[in-house]
Each structure stands twice: as structure tokens, then as C-alpha cells.
Design a protein around this motif. Sequence first.
Motif, mmCIF file in Angstrom:
data_model
loop_
_atom_site.group_PDB
_atom_site.id
_atom_site.type_symbol
_atom_site.label_atom_id
_atom_site.label_comp_id
_atom_site.label_asym_id
_atom_site.label_seq_id
_atom_site.Cartn_x
_atom_site.Cartn_y
_atom_site.Cartn_z
ATOM 1 N N GLU A 13 0.839 -1.194 0.000
ATOM 2 C CA GLU A 13 0.000 0.000 0.000
ATOM 3 C C GLU A 13 0.880 1.252 0.000
ATOM 4 O O GLU A 13 1.973 1.256 0.570
ATOM 5 C CB GLU A 13 -0.891 0.000 1.240
ATOM 6 C CG GLU A 13 -1.814 -1.203 1.333
ATOM 7 C CD GLU A 13 -2.455 -1.314 2.703
ATOM 8 O OE1 GLU A 13 -2.189 -0.433 3.547
ATOM 9 O OE2 GLU A 13 -3.203 -2.277 2.925
ATOM 10 N N PRO A 14 0.404 2.347 -0.637
ATOM 11 C CA PRO A 14 1.222 3.568 -0.722
ATOM 12 C C PRO A 14 1.727 4.062 0.629
ATOM 13 O O PRO A 14 2.886 4.479 0.745
ATOM 14 C CB PRO A 14 0.267 4.575 -1.368
ATOM 15 C CG PRO A 14 -0.659 3.729 -2.184
ATOM 16 C CD PRO A 14 -0.852 2.463 -1.400
ATOM 17 N N ALA A 15 0.880 4.021 1.651
ATOM 18 C CA ALA A 15 1.312 4.498 2.971
ATOM 19 C C ALA A 15 2.442 3.636 3.519
ATOM 20 O O ALA A 15 3.403 4.144 4.115
ATOM 21 C CB ALA A 15 0.129 4.496 3.940
ATOM 22 N N VAL A 16 2.328 2.321 3.308
ATOM 23 C CA VAL A 16 3.370 1.401 3.778
ATOM 24 C C VAL A 16 4.643 1.590 2.960
ATOM 25 O O VAL A 16 5.755 1.542 3.495
ATOM 26 C CB VAL A 16 2.885 -0.059 3.700
ATOM 27 C CG1 VAL A 16 3.982 -1.017 4.155
ATOM 28 C CG2 VAL A 16 1.635 -0.247 4.548
ATOM 29 N N GLN A 17 4.491 1.824 1.659
ATOM 30 C CA GLN A 17 5.652 2.076 0.811
ATOM 31 C C GLN A 17 6.442 3.281 1.312
ATOM 32 O O GLN A 17 7.677 3.275 1.320
ATOM 33 C CB GLN A 17 5.204 2.303 -0.633
ATOM 34 C CG GLN A 17 4.680 1.052 -1.314
ATOM 35 C CD GLN A 17 4.188 1.321 -2.726
ATOM 36 O OE1 GLN A 17 4.108 2.468 -3.158
ATOM 37 N NE2 GLN A 17 3.852 0.264 -3.448
ATOM 38 N N GLY A 18 5.723 4.308 1.740
ATOM 39 C CA GLY A 18 6.397 5.483 2.284
ATOM 40 C C GLY A 18 7.190 5.157 3.534
ATOM 41 O O GLY A 18 8.319 5.637 3.714
ATOM 42 N N GLU A 19 6.624 4.324 4.401
ATOM 43 C CA GLU A 19 7.327 3.921 5.617
ATOM 44 C C GLU A 19 8.559 3.081 5.288
ATOM 45 O O GLU A 19 9.606 3.213 5.933
ATOM 46 C CB GLU A 19 6.381 3.131 6.531
ATOM 47 C CG GLU A 19 5.245 3.956 7.116
ATOM 48 C CD GLU A 19 5.759 5.110 7.959
ATOM 49 O OE1 GLU A 19 6.680 4.879 8.776
ATOM 50 O OE2 GLU A 19 5.259 6.236 7.786
ATOM 51 N N ILE A 20 8.435 2.231 4.274
ATOM 52 C CA ILE A 20 9.574 1.405 3.863
ATOM 53 C C ILE A 20 10.715 2.285 3.372
ATOM 54 O O ILE A 20 11.879 2.098 3.741
ATOM 55 C CB ILE A 20 9.154 0.397 2.772
ATOM 56 C CG1 ILE A 20 8.203 -0.653 3.363
ATOM 57 C CG2 ILE A 20 10.378 -0.285 2.157
ATOM 58 C CD1 ILE A 20 7.577 -1.561 2.331
ATOM 59 N N ASN A 21 10.385 3.264 2.547
ATOM 60 C CA ASN A 21 11.425 4.161 2.033
ATOM 61 C C ASN A 21 12.129 4.908 3.159
ATOM 62 O O ASN A 21 13.348 5.110 3.133
ATOM 63 C CB ASN A 21 10.823 5.147 1.034
ATOM 64 C CG ASN A 21 10.631 4.531 -0.344
ATOM 65 O OD1 ASN A 21 11.358 3.623 -0.730
ATOM 66 N ND2 ASN A 21 9.641 5.012 -1.079
ATOM 67 N N LYS A 22 11.365 5.320 4.163
ATOM 68 C CA LYS A 22 11.957 6.035 5.292
ATOM 69 C C LYS A 22 12.886 5.136 6.105
ATOM 70 O O LYS A 22 13.905 5.588 6.634
ATOM 71 C CB LYS A 22 10.855 6.580 6.206
ATOM 72 C CG LYS A 22 10.053 7.728 5.620
ATOM 73 C CD LYS A 22 8.976 8.168 6.600
ATOM 74 C CE LYS A 22 8.086 9.252 6.011
ATOM 75 N NZ LYS A 22 6.997 9.639 6.950
ATOM 76 N N ALA A 23 12.522 3.871 6.205
ATOM 77 C CA ALA A 23 13.290 2.945 7.051
ATOM 78 C C ALA A 23 14.521 2.380 6.352
ATOM 79 O O ALA A 23 15.419 1.852 7.004
ATOM 80 C CB ALA A 23 12.391 1.790 7.496
ATOM 81 N N THR A 24 14.568 2.504 5.018
ATOM 82 C CA THR A 24 15.629 1.853 4.241
ATOM 83 C C THR A 24 16.942 2.624 4.316
ATOM 84 O O THR A 24 16.984 3.833 4.125
ATOM 85 C CB THR A 24 15.218 1.738 2.762
ATOM 86 O OG1 THR A 24 13.984 1.047 2.662
ATOM 87 C CG2 THR A 24 16.280 0.985 1.973
ATOM 88 N N LYS A 25 18.001 1.886 4.564
ATOM 89 C CA LYS A 25 19.357 2.416 4.432
ATOM 90 C C LYS A 25 20.116 1.505 3.484
ATOM 91 O O LYS A 25 20.096 0.282 3.641
ATOM 92 C CB LYS A 25 20.062 2.452 5.789
ATOM 93 C CG LYS A 25 21.508 2.944 5.712
ATOM 94 C CD LYS A 25 22.170 2.924 7.085
ATOM 95 C CE LYS A 25 23.625 3.367 6.994
ATOM 96 N NZ LYS A 25 24.297 3.326 8.328
ATOM 97 N N VAL A 26 20.756 2.075 2.472
ATOM 98 C CA VAL A 26 21.531 1.285 1.520
ATOM 99 C C VAL A 26 22.976 1.215 2.001
ATOM 100 O O VAL A 26 23.604 2.245 2.260
ATOM 101 C CB VAL A 26 21.474 1.888 0.103
ATOM 102 C CG1 VAL A 26 22.322 1.056 -0.864
ATOM 103 C CG2 VAL A 26 20.036 1.969 -0.389
#
Length: 221
Positions: A13-26
Motif C-alpha cells: 500500500e502507498p502508505a506502507v511504501q512510504g514507511e519502507i522508504n523512510k526505514a531503508t538504508k543502503v
Amino acid sequence: MSSLDLLPFQGMEPAVQGEINKATKVVTRKKGDAIFADDELTRYFYVVKSGKVKNYQLNLDNGKEQTLYIFREGDMFDTVTLLDGEPHDVMYEVIEACELLQFPIDFVRDLLKHPEFNKRFFPYIAKQMRHIEELATDMSLYSTAERLIKLIIQDRDPKSIFRFNILEGLSHSEVANLLGTVRHVVERHLKALKEDSLINVQNKRIEILNADRLLQKINLL
């Protein structure tokens, strides 16, 4: 490639996608790096964005090594620690320079509440379990020569998720680690298969010349 393009995150879901992007570190690692010291894998969960990471067991007394997985794009680890919260007695080494997506492990545990994530995560876990079951069975029931033939065949089989196209670029030592043996044994068996005109080996690539005869050698045809 966005983290959301990788298999575990597709369709969220778009809201969850936003949270994933915030949590991701490469994070990037170079070939040969021995990664994840101490309790790092109890705090972080990883998804491979590119490159290859080897997961293996090592007998410190005799130096014998058994590769369990070679993680590639879209693969996740450590799923055992994610689920039970306990340290996992395995080792990791980068065998091809890689980029990893790093997440706080508690964030990923929260993702398990989302059906779209679970649709991908739990079938993946099942495939890991089947792979380990097959590995244990092969070690018990097949000779090294037979396991090598089976590995060569699986390397060309898209249905073999953890073995498909795995041999390209691997040294004979790494192939031996996949089989729980040593390099000179692998080289001896490869030479015999080549002399029988069943395979060709060139530039770390194994080409199957006669698949039917290979299958017959391990009674899979």
C-alpha cells in the motif's frame, strides 16, 4: 532500482511504501568482506539489492566449509533471527560486490502484519526450508560426484530458486563449498564429465553438452 521494485515489497500500500522508504538504508560491501559481526543481525534485517552474499557454516577445527545459500537480488536474511529473535550461528561473506537494503529488524517484524508482504515473505521462507531439506538429503544419499551433477543441472533450471544460474563466475573452491567438499575433488569430477563429453568448462562457465546422459548418471531420467 528502488527498494520497492524488489520482490518482498511489490504491491504494498502507498502508505506502507512510504514507511519502507523512510526505514531503508543502503549499505555497500566489497568482495571478500566478512560482514555482520556480533549482534548486528539481531538488530537489522537485509534484502540484497545487487551482488552476492554467501551464507555458510565453518568447522573451526578442520577448516571445512559448507555453503548454505548464495543470496542474490531480492533475497532476504536473516529470516531465522527475524522470526525467533535469537542469534543465528552462521557466517556471511561477500563474494560479489553488493548493495544491501538495511532495515531495523523490528520494523520488518511490523511488516509481517501486512498481508501483501506476507504473500511474498512466507512462500520465500518455505522455499528456504525446502532448500535446506534438499541439501541435507543430498548430503546423506548422494555421492559428491552425483551432487555435482545435480548442481550443474539445477544451475540451468529456473524453478530451482537458490541454485538457478548460481555457478557463473564461481571459483572451483566456491563450488566445492556448495557441495561440502574440497576444490581438487570438484576439479577431478569436472574433468571426468568433460572427458565424457557431458559438459564443457571455460572461463568459470559450465556448459551442458548432453543433459539426458547427465540425468541418467543420477537416475533422474
